[in-house]
Design an enzyme around this catalytic site. Sequence first.
Site, PDB file in Angstrom:
ATOM      1  N   ASP A   1     -53.685  39.496   6.770  1.00 52.64           N
ATOM      2  CA  ASP A   1     -53.492  38.925   7.916  1.00 52.64           C
ATOM      3  C   ASP A   1     -52.245  38.753   8.780  1.00 52.64           C
ATOM      4  OD1 ASP A   1     -52.492  36.494   6.879  1.00 52.64           O
ATOM      5  OD2 ASP A   1     -53.951  35.244   7.676  1.00 52.64           O
TER       6      ASP A   1
ATOM      7  N   THR B   1     -50.704  31.891   2.662  1.00 55.05           N
ATOM      8  CA  THR B   1     -50.530  31.174   1.291  1.00 55.05           C
ATOM      9  C   THR B   1     -51.186  32.229   0.180  1.00 55.05           C
ATOM     10  OG1 THR B   1     -52.517  30.364   1.602  1.00 55.05           O
ATOM     11  CG2 THR B   1     -50.537  28.958   2.132  1.00 55.05           C
TER      12      THR B   1
ATOM     13  N   HIS C   1     -61.835  37.758 -24.893  1.00 53.78           N
ATOM     14  CA  HIS C   1     -61.877  37.773 -23.497  1.00 53.78           C
ATOM     15  C   HIS C   1     -62.868  38.765 -22.565  1.00 53.78           C
ATOM     16  CE1 HIS C   1     -57.741  36.413 -23.990  1.00 53.78           C
ATOM     17  NE2 HIS C   1     -57.348  37.427 -24.833  1.00 53.78           N
TER      18      HIS C   1
ATOM     19  N   HIS D   1     -55.985  38.873 -19.546  1.00 53.06           N
ATOM     20  CA  HIS D   1     -57.154  38.123 -20.074  1.00 53.06           C
ATOM     21  C   HIS D   1     -58.478  37.949 -19.227  1.00 53.06           C
ATOM     22  CE1 HIS D   1     -54.462  35.216 -23.020  1.00 53.06           C
ATOM     23  NE2 HIS D   1     -54.364  36.674 -23.192  1.00 53.06           N
TER      24      HIS D   1
HETATM   25  C1  RB5 Z   1     -52.898  31.446   9.140  1.00 55.08           C
HETATM   26  O1  RB5 Z   1     -52.065  30.676   9.722  1.00 55.08           O
HETATM   27  C2  RB5 Z   1     -53.049  30.912   7.652  1.00 55.08           C
HETATM   28  O2  RB5 Z   1     -53.898  29.893   7.389  1.00 55.08           O
HETATM   29  C3  RB5 Z   1     -53.437  32.162   6.711  1.00 55.08           C
HETATM   30  O3  RB5 Z   1     -52.399  33.169   6.637  1.00 55.08           O
HETATM   31  C4  RB5 Z   1     -53.560  31.517   5.168  1.00 55.08           C
HETATM   32  O4  RB5 Z   1     -52.412  31.000   4.730  1.00 55.08           O
HETATM   33  C5  RB5 Z   1     -54.806  31.118   4.949  1.00 55.08           C
HETATM   34  O5  RB5 Z   1     -55.115  30.582   3.563  1.00 55.08           O
END
Ligand code: RB5
Length: 149
Positions: free
Chosen positions: A7, A66, A133, A97
């Site tokens: 994204d 994130t 595993h 694993h």
């Molecule tokens: C977008 O601002 C952010 O929420 C997205 O890139 C991501 O981190 C979501 O988990």
Amino acid sequence: MIVVANDHGGLVLKHSIFEVLEELKLPYRDIGTGSAESTDYPLWGFRAARLVASGECDRGIIMCGTGVGISMSANKVRGIRCVVCSDCYTAKLSRAHNNANMLALGGRVVGPDLAKMIVQIWLETPFEGGERHSRRVQMIMDIEKGIDI
Ligand code: RB5
């Protein structure tokens, strides 16, 4: 073939990931957004996961801010084992694993050099296999199928 998707939060990091894939001479398909405009991460996680689950692509590397939202979305697709990773140890063990078939990175969490290291380790580490595993990975897949483990 590696599918890469992102994204807007993963847009900048994606270009560092291309560098590793090119160094390793691994073919990749970029299906992520090329725009910095805000977009919905589930779309990109789902599209990449579908290509891995169908066998059209061997593995997937996906990025959002994130790594969390996009990995959660990918993990809803049957057959996907996506790891969110920001360290080399987890990258290695998620392959050895857990036989992870997708890797999610946070474009706002890891810097480009660490991300490149993580990607290289993740791509080069094979699944260890073996009874223990394989049994555990099978249990994950059974949960997905609604089988009571
Ligand atoms: C977008 O601002 C952010 O929420 C997205 O890139 C991501 O981190 C979501 O988990």
